[in-house]
Design a protein around this motif. Structure first.
Motif, PDB file in Angstrom:
ATOM      1  N   PHE A 181       0.825  -1.213   0.000  1.00  0.00           N
ATOM      2  CA  PHE A 181       0.000   0.000   0.000  1.00  0.00           C
ATOM      3  C   PHE A 181       0.858   1.262   0.000  1.00  0.00           C
ATOM      4  CE2 PHE A 181       0.703   1.127   4.459  1.00  0.00           C
ATOM      5  CZ  PHE A 181       1.124  -0.089   4.987  1.00  0.00           C
ATOM      6  N   PRO A 182       0.304   2.365  -0.529  1.00  0.00           N
ATOM      7  CA  PRO A 182       1.055   3.621  -0.513  1.00  0.00           C
ATOM      8  C   PRO A 182       0.911   4.304   0.843  1.00  0.00           C
ATOM      9  CG  PRO A 182      -0.975   3.878  -1.771  1.00  0.00           C
ATOM     10  CD  PRO A 182      -0.982   2.492  -1.235  1.00  0.00           C
ATOM     11  N   LEU A 183       2.018   4.830   1.342  1.00  0.00           N
ATOM     12  CA  LEU A 183       1.961   5.562   2.602  1.00  0.00           C
ATOM     13  C   LEU A 183       1.728   7.041   2.295  1.00  0.00           C
ATOM     14  CD1 LEU A 183       2.408   4.688   5.571  1.00  0.00           C
ATOM     15  CD2 LEU A 183       4.736   5.529   5.357  1.00  0.00           C
ATOM     16  N   ASP A 184       2.402   7.496   1.262  1.00  0.00           N
ATOM     17  CA  ASP A 184       2.144   8.824   0.714  1.00  0.00           C
ATOM     18  C   ASP A 184       2.494   8.759  -0.762  1.00  0.00           C
ATOM     19  OD1 ASP A 184       4.968   9.386   0.350  1.00  0.00           O
ATOM     20  OD2 ASP A 184       5.079   9.739   2.501  1.00  0.00           O
ATOM     21  N   THR A 201       6.002   7.075  -1.101  1.00  0.00           N
ATOM     22  CA  THR A 201       6.419   5.945  -0.270  1.00  0.00           C
ATOM     23  C   THR A 201       5.430   4.792  -0.343  1.00  0.00           C
ATOM     24  OG1 THR A 201       7.218   7.632   1.237  1.00  0.00           O
ATOM     25  CG2 THR A 201       7.269   5.374   2.038  1.00  0.00           C
ATOM     26  N   ARG A 202       5.950   3.600  -0.510  1.00  0.00           N
ATOM     27  CA  ARG A 202       5.102   2.408  -0.510  1.00  0.00           C
ATOM     28  C   ARG A 202       5.623   1.403   0.510  1.00  0.00           C
ATOM     29  NH1 ARG A 202       1.420   2.087  -4.574  1.00  0.00           N
ATOM     30  NH2 ARG A 202       1.105  -0.157  -4.381  1.00  0.00           N
ATOM     31  N   ILE A 203       4.680   0.678   1.078  1.00  0.00           N
ATOM     32  CA  ILE A 203       5.048  -0.350   2.046  1.00  0.00           C
ATOM     33  C   ILE A 203       4.500  -1.683   1.565  1.00  0.00           C
ATOM     34  CG2 ILE A 203       4.553  -1.185   4.396  1.00  0.00           C
ATOM     35  CD1 ILE A 203       4.988   1.653   5.357  1.00  0.00           C
ATOM     36  N   SER A 204       5.296  -2.712   1.720  1.00  0.00           N
ATOM     37  CA  SER A 204       4.845  -4.053   1.376  1.00  0.00           C
ATOM     38  C   SER A 204       5.114  -4.939   2.582  1.00  0.00           C
ATOM     39  CB  SER A 204       5.621  -4.566   0.165  1.00  0.00           C
ATOM     40  OG  SER A 204       5.239  -5.896  -0.110  1.00  0.00           O
ATOM     41  N   THR A 205       4.118  -5.688   2.992  1.00  0.00           N
ATOM     42  CA  THR A 205       4.302  -6.532   4.159  1.00  0.00           C
ATOM     43  C   THR A 205       3.611  -7.868   3.941  1.00  0.00           C
ATOM     44  OG1 THR A 205       4.061  -6.624   6.546  1.00  0.00           O
ATOM     45  CG2 THR A 205       2.355  -5.443   5.375  1.00  0.00           C
ATOM     46  N   LEU A 262       7.724 -13.753   8.262  1.00  0.00           N
ATOM     47  CA  LEU A 262       7.076 -12.476   7.998  1.00  0.00           C
ATOM     48  C   LEU A 262       8.095 -11.522   7.393  1.00  0.00           C
ATOM     49  CD1 LEU A 262       7.980 -10.349  10.530  1.00  0.00           C
ATOM     50  CD2 LEU A 262       6.527 -11.949  11.759  1.00  0.00           C
ATOM     51  N   ASN A 263       7.609 -10.539   6.659  1.00  0.00           N
ATOM     52  CA  ASN A 263       8.522  -9.577   6.037  1.00  0.00           C
ATOM     53  C   ASN A 263       7.860  -8.216   5.900  1.00  0.00           C
ATOM     54  OD1 ASN A 263       7.464  -9.015   3.144  1.00  0.00           O
ATOM     55  ND2 ASN A 263       7.271 -11.227   3.354  1.00  0.00           N
ATOM     56  N   ALA A 264       8.676  -7.189   5.823  1.00  0.00           N
ATOM     57  CA  ALA A 264       8.171  -5.824   5.584  1.00  0.00           C
ATOM     58  C   ALA A 264       9.235  -5.046   4.817  1.00  0.00           C
ATOM     59  CB  ALA A 264       7.869  -5.132   6.907  1.00  0.00           C
ATOM     60  N   THR A 265       8.799  -4.307   3.810  1.00  0.00           N
ATOM     61  CA  THR A 265       9.725  -3.494   3.017  1.00  0.00           C
ATOM     62  C   THR A 265       9.127  -2.111   2.816  1.00  0.00           C
ATOM     63  OG1 THR A 265      10.498  -5.450   1.816  1.00  0.00           O
ATOM     64  CG2 THR A 265      10.970  -3.340   0.808  1.00  0.00           C
TER      65      THR A 265
END
Lengths: 422, 70
Positions: A130-133, A136-140, A155-158
């Motif tokens: 999802f886009p944070l702004d 910036t994008r976050i993938s988890t 688990l992962n987060a980028t």
């Protein structure tokens, strides 16, 4: 072919951004399709050893707020035989199966292969992006896999952020995995002798586990209209039971090389590895694309490796493409790798005869053919040959000199793929 | 050593500023075959194969893992 220059849609720009940021796939969809499905069937077959069949399906739902959810399911079934670690001998060799209840015999001059294992594995993963702004994008995501004697939860987060008018993307990611193993016949005692079938086996405990922490930082850069480049640094730390409970080492006589005993292997309980990965994609003006990457990896087991991967895609007759592929891999052995142990020598703290920890080279050569029904739908077929060639001149003793102690591994990879949107 | 890394990164970022395209020049980059990963399932399957057969994994992403792989 004349290239039509047109103003790209917002959707395709976003697709470019998200693809380069998060290593996710999303073809540049310009219509209202919400679902994209990728499916593939892999057939992997080694000469005289392992066969694997792995169907996999992945479905991605895109939402209006530019977020997306991907669910992936893979099932793989393994049959065949895998090297036990024991060395080749000039007499037939009898081994106890991991369960301790049966045995198998390897003929003289043959590489000992344990034909007991037959395993099927199911892996399910979910990834939310999802886009944070605007920049910036976050993938988890979460992943779970289960097989007869092995379970893994990860688990992962980028996070990825654009700079320089979206020409530069910097990303940082974290992944954590917790694996547990409960092997058939329990976990052997390190360096204990393999006991005859039917008698009490040298076992230490029923199960064990390991954890893996991965960190990755990367930069993706648009160089010009035709060129895209990526540079990553990865750090990975594994802790816990890193030994293979099914692998053994032959104990051989110091002069004759005759096998005297079989001992269970033991590896360190920690491994820290690092890698540098560089990739370039180049679109030639004739429509062909070049995809080249290089990885250098090193760890505290003294293993280091070079991997070069080259793909060249040639589109033809509007909807078709052919993509030749060449991969070269070269590895230096782990400091505790030994093809066998010699009687009378001091027992090392760690030792493994697993050929995957030895020095060898690997070559993959093949090609992929694809037919594109439209922008979002494609059928493809991949056919490849993989070969590992080991260090033949290893320090063989006595009878061992008569044999190739590191026979080549030869495998054929066939993959069928079909993707569509709806 | 950390300073060297920071300096290298800063240099890399500043040289990156010289590169790049305008938004209307992304026609080729937007094509599916120009994505960093053109076929994610193939990439995942390859990660699984090579994780099982070689002592190296990952690099491009968090590749491989999650199996006993004997």
């Amino acid at each position: 072919m004349q290239l039509k220059k047109q103003r790209p849609s917002i959707a395709s720009l976003l697709a470019v951004a998200s693809c380069s940021l998060l290593n996710q796939s999303a073809s540049a969809s310009e219509d209202d399709n919400n679902w994209h499905v990728d499916s593939a069937l892999l057939l992997y077959s080694e000469k005289d050893r392992v066969d694997a069949v792995e169907p996999v399906i992945s479905a991605t739902r895109s939402f209006a707020d530019e977020s997306s959810l991907t669910v992936k399911v893979a099932v793989d079934t393994l049959t065949g035989a895998s090297p036990s670690g024991a060395t080749i001998s000039d007499v037939p060799q009898t081994f106890t199966r991991p369960s301790g209840r049966g045995e198998y015999i390897t003929s003289a001059g043959e590489l000992p292969l344990d034909d007991t294992f037959k395993d099927s594995r199911t892996a399910v993963s979910v990834q939310y992006e999802f886009p944070l702004d605007r920049r910036t994008r976050i993938s988890t995501g979460l992943a779970f896999s289960n097989e007869y004697d092995y379970t893994s939860v990860a688990l992962n987060a980028t996070v990825a952020r654009d700079y320089n008018n979206k020409n530069t993307t910097v990303s940082a990611g974290f992944a954590y995995a917790d694996d547990s193993i409960e092997p058939e016949g329990e976990i052997p005692i390190a360096f204990a002798s393999m006991a005859p079938a039917g008698s009490e086996q040298p076992r230490d405990r029923a199960d064990d586990d390991k954890t893996t922490t991965d960190l990755l930082v990367g930069i993706t850069q648009v160089v010009n209209r035709q060129t895209l480049m990526q540079l990553n640094y990865s750090y990975s730390r594994a802790e816990g039971y890193l030994t293979d409970p099914f692998k053994i080492l032959s104990l051989v006589a110091s002069s004759s090389g005759a096998t005297l005993d079989y001992l269970y292997e033991q590896r360190p309980e920690e491994r820290v590895k690092h890698s540098i990965y560089w990739k370039t994609k180049y679109h030639r003006l004739n429509g062909d694309t070049v995809d080249v990457s290089y990885r250098y990896l090193w760890d505290d087991w003294d293993i280091s490796s070079h991997t070069v991967d080259f793909r060249y895609r040639i589109p033809f007759a509007e909807r078709h493409y052919i993509e030749p592929h060449l991969r070269y891999y070269s590895q230096d052995q782990a400091d505790f790798y030994q093809q066998f142990l010699v009687a009378g020598s001091p027992q090392p703290r760690h030792a493994s005869a697993d050929s995957r920890l030895g020095s060898y080279e690997g070559i993959t050569i093949g090609a992929k053919y694809g037919y594109r029904f439209n922008e979002d739908s494609e059928f493809n077929l991949r056919l490849e040959y993989y070969e590992q060639t080991g260090d033949r001149a290893h320090r063989a003793i006595g009878v061992g000199r008569n044999y190739d102690l590191f026979p080549d591994l030869e495998a054929v990879i066939v993959q069928l793929g079909y993707s569509f949107s709806f | 050593m950390t300073r060297v890394y920071v300096l290298s990164l800063a240099l890399l970022l500043s040289s990156c500023a010289e590169w790049g395209v305008e938004p209307w020049e992304r026609d080729l980059l937007a094509k599916p075959e120009m994505q960093l990963v053109t076929d994610p399932l193939e990439a995942g399957l390859d990660d699984h194969i090579y994780f099982s057969k070689e002592a190296s994994s990952g690099g491009a992403s968090f590749g491989g893992g999650g199996c006993g792989c004997n």
